[in-house]
Design an enzyme around this catalytic site. Structure first.
Site, PDB file in Angstrom:
ATOM      1  N   LYS A  88     -68.166  49.896  91.963  1.00 56.29           N
ATOM      2  CA  LYS A  88     -67.235  49.229  91.052  1.00 56.29           C
ATOM      3  C   LYS A  88     -66.048  50.148  90.827  1.00 56.29           C
ATOM      4  O   LYS A  88     -66.204  51.303  90.406  1.00 56.29           O
ATOM      5  CB  LYS A  88     -67.928  48.927  89.722  1.00 56.29           C
ATOM      6  CG  LYS A  88     -67.011  48.231  88.728  1.00 56.29           C
ATOM      7  CD  LYS A  88     -67.793  47.788  87.498  1.00 56.29           C
ATOM      8  CE  LYS A  88     -67.832  48.792  86.392  1.00 56.29           C
ATOM      9  NZ  LYS A  88     -66.549  49.040  85.730  1.00 56.29           N
ATOM     10  N   ASP A  96     -62.948  45.808  89.181  1.00 58.31           N
ATOM     11  CA  ASP A  96     -63.171  45.412  87.778  1.00 58.31           C
ATOM     12  C   ASP A  96     -61.888  45.620  86.973  1.00 58.31           C
ATOM     13  O   ASP A  96     -61.750  46.613  86.268  1.00 58.31           O
ATOM     14  CB  ASP A  96     -64.323  46.275  87.237  1.00 58.31           C
ATOM     15  CG  ASP A  96     -64.649  46.001  85.783  1.00 58.31           C
ATOM     16  OD1 ASP A  96     -64.310  44.917  85.280  1.00 58.31           O
ATOM     17  OD2 ASP A  96     -65.260  46.892  85.145  1.00 58.31           O
ATOM     18  N   LYS A  99     -60.551  43.003  85.002  1.00 60.27           N
ATOM     19  CA  LYS A  99     -60.647  42.137  83.796  1.00 60.27           C
ATOM     20  C   LYS A  99     -59.297  41.526  83.431  1.00 60.27           C
ATOM     21  O   LYS A  99     -58.748  41.772  82.350  1.00 60.27           O
ATOM     22  CB  LYS A  99     -61.179  42.929  82.605  1.00 60.27           C
ATOM     23  CG  LYS A  99     -62.546  43.566  82.810  1.00 60.27           C
ATOM     24  CD  LYS A  99     -63.033  44.201  81.518  1.00 60.27           C
ATOM     25  CE  LYS A  99     -64.399  44.807  81.625  1.00 60.27           C
ATOM     26  NZ  LYS A  99     -64.449  46.083  82.346  1.00 60.27           N
ATOM     27  N   ASP A 111     -54.233  37.144  80.887  1.00 63.92           N
ATOM     28  CA  ASP A 111     -52.792  36.952  80.673  1.00 63.92           C
ATOM     29  C   ASP A 111     -52.531  35.445  80.727  1.00 63.92           C
ATOM     30  O   ASP A 111     -53.481  34.649  80.787  1.00 63.92           O
ATOM     31  CB  ASP A 111     -52.009  37.718  81.764  1.00 63.92           C
ATOM     32  CG  ASP A 111     -50.626  38.151  81.278  1.00 63.92           C
ATOM     33  OD1 ASP A 111     -49.935  37.331  80.635  1.00 63.92           O
ATOM     34  OD2 ASP A 111     -50.232  39.299  81.553  1.00 63.92           O
ATOM     35  N   THR A 128     -70.229  44.633  76.559  1.00 61.99           N
ATOM     36  CA  THR A 128     -71.542  45.092  76.070  1.00 61.99           C
ATOM     37  C   THR A 128     -71.386  46.162  74.984  1.00 61.99           C
ATOM     38  O   THR A 128     -72.358  46.533  74.347  1.00 61.99           O
ATOM     39  CB  THR A 128     -72.395  45.646  77.223  1.00 61.99           C
ATOM     40  OG1 THR A 128     -71.563  46.444  78.053  1.00 61.99           O
ATOM     41  CG2 THR A 128     -73.020  44.548  78.042  1.00 61.99           C
ATOM     42  N   ARG A 146     -72.796  55.889  84.031  1.00 70.67           N
ATOM     43  CA  ARG A 146     -73.162  57.265  83.657  1.00 70.67           C
ATOM     44  C   ARG A 146     -74.595  57.656  83.986  1.00 70.67           C
ATOM     45  O   ARG A 146     -74.855  58.827  84.244  1.00 70.67           O
ATOM     46  CB  ARG A 146     -72.853  57.478  82.170  1.00 70.67           C
ATOM     47  CG  ARG A 146     -71.365  57.581  81.926  1.00 70.67           C
ATOM     48  CD  ARG A 146     -70.987  57.363  80.496  1.00 70.67           C
ATOM     49  NE  ARG A 146     -71.116  55.960  80.116  1.00 70.67           N
ATOM     50  CZ  ARG A 146     -70.749  55.463  78.943  1.00 70.67           C
ATOM     51  NH1 ARG A 146     -70.240  56.256  78.028  1.00 70.67           N
ATOM     52  NH2 ARG A 146     -70.887  54.168  78.687  1.00 70.67           N
TER      53      ARG A 146
HETATM   54  O1  C5P Z   1     -71.628  54.286  82.167  1.00 73.00           O
HETATM   55  P1  C5P Z   1     -72.091  52.861  81.969  1.00 73.00           P
HETATM   56  O2  C5P Z   1     -73.311  52.517  82.787  1.00 73.00           O
HETATM   57  O3  C5P Z   1     -72.204  52.489  80.512  1.00 73.00           O
HETATM   58  O4  C5P Z   1     -70.893  52.009  82.589  1.00 73.00           O
HETATM   59  C1  C5P Z   1     -70.856  50.618  82.553  1.00 73.00           C
HETATM   60  C2  C5P Z   1     -69.666  50.139  83.317  1.00 73.00           C
HETATM   61  O5  C5P Z   1     -69.615  48.722  83.194  1.00 73.00           O
HETATM   62  C3  C5P Z   1     -68.326  50.664  82.802  1.00 73.00           C
HETATM   63  O6  C5P Z   1     -67.488  50.829  83.932  1.00 73.00           O
HETATM   64  C4  C5P Z   1     -67.815  49.549  81.902  1.00 73.00           C
HETATM   65  O7  C5P Z   1     -66.406  49.477  81.893  1.00 73.00           O
HETATM   66  C5  C5P Z   1     -68.386  48.316  82.583  1.00 73.00           C
HETATM   67  N1  C5P Z   1     -68.563  47.147  81.743  1.00 73.00           N
HETATM   68  C6  C5P Z   1     -69.355  47.136  80.614  1.00 73.00           C
HETATM   69  N2  C5P Z   1     -69.498  46.006  79.861  1.00 73.00           N
HETATM   70  C7  C5P Z   1     -68.883  44.870  80.233  1.00 73.00           C
HETATM   71  C8  C5P Z   1     -68.074  44.855  81.379  1.00 73.00           C
HETATM   72  C9  C5P Z   1     -67.954  46.015  82.112  1.00 73.00           C
HETATM   73  O8  C5P Z   1     -69.953  48.156  80.298  1.00 73.00           O
HETATM   74  N3  C5P Z   1     -69.094  43.749  79.538  1.00 73.00           N
END
Ligand code: C5P
Length: 238
Positions: A33, A60, A62, A65, A123, A215
Site C-alpha cells: 500500500k 491509498d 482517499k 472532492d 479505524t 507498523r
Molecule cells: O500501522 P498500521 O497497521 O496501523 O497502518 C494502517 C494503515 O492503514 C495506515 O497506512 C493507515 O493510513 C491505513 N488506514 C487505516 N484506516 C482506514 C484506512 C486506511 O488505518 N480506515
C-alpha cells in the site's frame, strides 16, 4: 489480483526507506500500500519501480472532492495501472459514481480496471468522536452500514472498514462486496493510534477479503519474520 492478500502499508517518507525495508524480502512479490506520505514525495516513477519488481499496488490516496475533480483525478490514476484505488464515501454517491466513470475512461484498452473501494469511517475514529466532533448521532456501526449502501449504489467494489464491521456488511450489503481491513494487530503488538484493532486470525474468520498491516510489520525488529507470522495467522483463519 491475489485473492486474499495481506497488504503491507509502506508508510515511509522516502523510497530509500522503502527499499531498505524491502531488501530482506529478496525477490518476494508483495502486495503493498502506497499512501499519501510516500506518493507525495516520490510520485509516479516510484510506483513504476515497485511494479517492475512484481509488487501489486494499493494506491491509498482517499480522494474526496467535487465529482468532476474526482472523476478527472481517477482518470489519471487509472492510467498508472495500479490494482486498488480509493475514495472517501463521505463524498457522496455522485462523487463515487464519478470516480468509477473516471476509472473506466482512464483504464488503457485491454487493461484491467482497478478495484475501487471507499473509506467509510477511519479505524482511528471512535463512536464518541464521530458523534461529538461530526455531530452524527447514529451509532458507528449503523453509520458505516449506511455508507456501505451508498458505496454499492454508486457501483464501487467495496469498502475499507474495520474487520469488526465485516460480518454485518456481508449480511446487509452482500457477500460479493469487497472488504479491505486495516487496524490489524497480532495480540503481542501495540495498538498505537488505532481504536478498533483485530487480529489477522479474527479478520479472516469474520470474512475480510484483504488485510492491511503497517507498523506490526514495518516497525518489527525482524520484518520478514513478522510478515510471515501475520501471513500465517491470516491464512490459518481462512
Ligand atoms: O500501522 P498500521 O497497521 O496501523 O497502518 C494502517 C494503515 O492503514 C495506515 O497506512 C493507515 O493510513 C491505513 N488506514 C487505516 N484506516 C482506514 C484506512 C486506511 O488505518 N480506515
Amino acid at each position: 489480483m491475489q485473492k486474499h492478500p495481506l497488504i503491507v502499508a509502506l508508510d515511509f517518507p522516502t523510497k530509500e526507506n522503502v527499499l531498505s525495508f524491502l531488501t530482506p524480502f529478496e525477490n518476494r512479490e508483495l502486495f503493498v500500500k502506497v499512501g499519501m506520505e510516500l506518493f507525495y514525495r516520490e510520485g509516479v516513477p516510484f510506483l513504476y519501480d515497485l511494479k517492475s519488481k512484481g509488487h501489486s499496488i494499493f494506491l491509498d490516496l482517499k480522494l474526496h472532492d467535487i465529482p468532476n475533480t474526482v472523476k478527472r483525478a481517477m482518470q489519471q490514476l487509472a492510467s498508472l495501472e495500479v490494482d486498488i484505488v480509493n475514495v472517501h464515501a463521505m463524498g457522496g454517491v455522485q462523487m463515487m459514481s464519478a470516480a468509477k466513470e473516471g476509472l473506466v475512461a482512464g483504464t488503457p484498452a485491454g487493461g484491467k480496471l482497478p478495484t475501487c473501494i471507499a473509506v467509510t469511517q477511519l479505524t482511528s475514529t471512535s463512536e464518541e468522536m464521530m458523534q461529538k466532533e461530526f455531530m452524527i448521532s447514529a451509532s458507528l456501526n449503523d453509520h458505516v452500514i449506511h455508507l456501505c449502501g451508498l458505496v454499492k449504489e454508486a457501483g464501487l467494489d467495496g469498502v475499507v472498514c474495520s474487520a469488526q464491521e465485516v460480518q454485518r456488511i456481508r449480511e446487509e450489503i452482500g457477500s460479493s462486496f469487497y472488504t479491505l481491513t486495516p487496524g490489524i494487530r497480532r495480540k503481542e503488538d501495540a495498538a498505537d493510534d488505532q481504536q478498533r484493532v483485530v487480529t489477522p486470525f479474527l479478520a479472516a474468520e469474520y470474512g475480510a477479503d484483504a488485510i492491511v498491516v503497517g507498523r506490526g510489520i514495518t516497525r518489527a525488529d525482524n520484518p520478514v519474520l513478522a510478515y510471515d507470522q501475520y501471513e500465517q495467522e491470516w491464512r490459518r483463519g481462512r
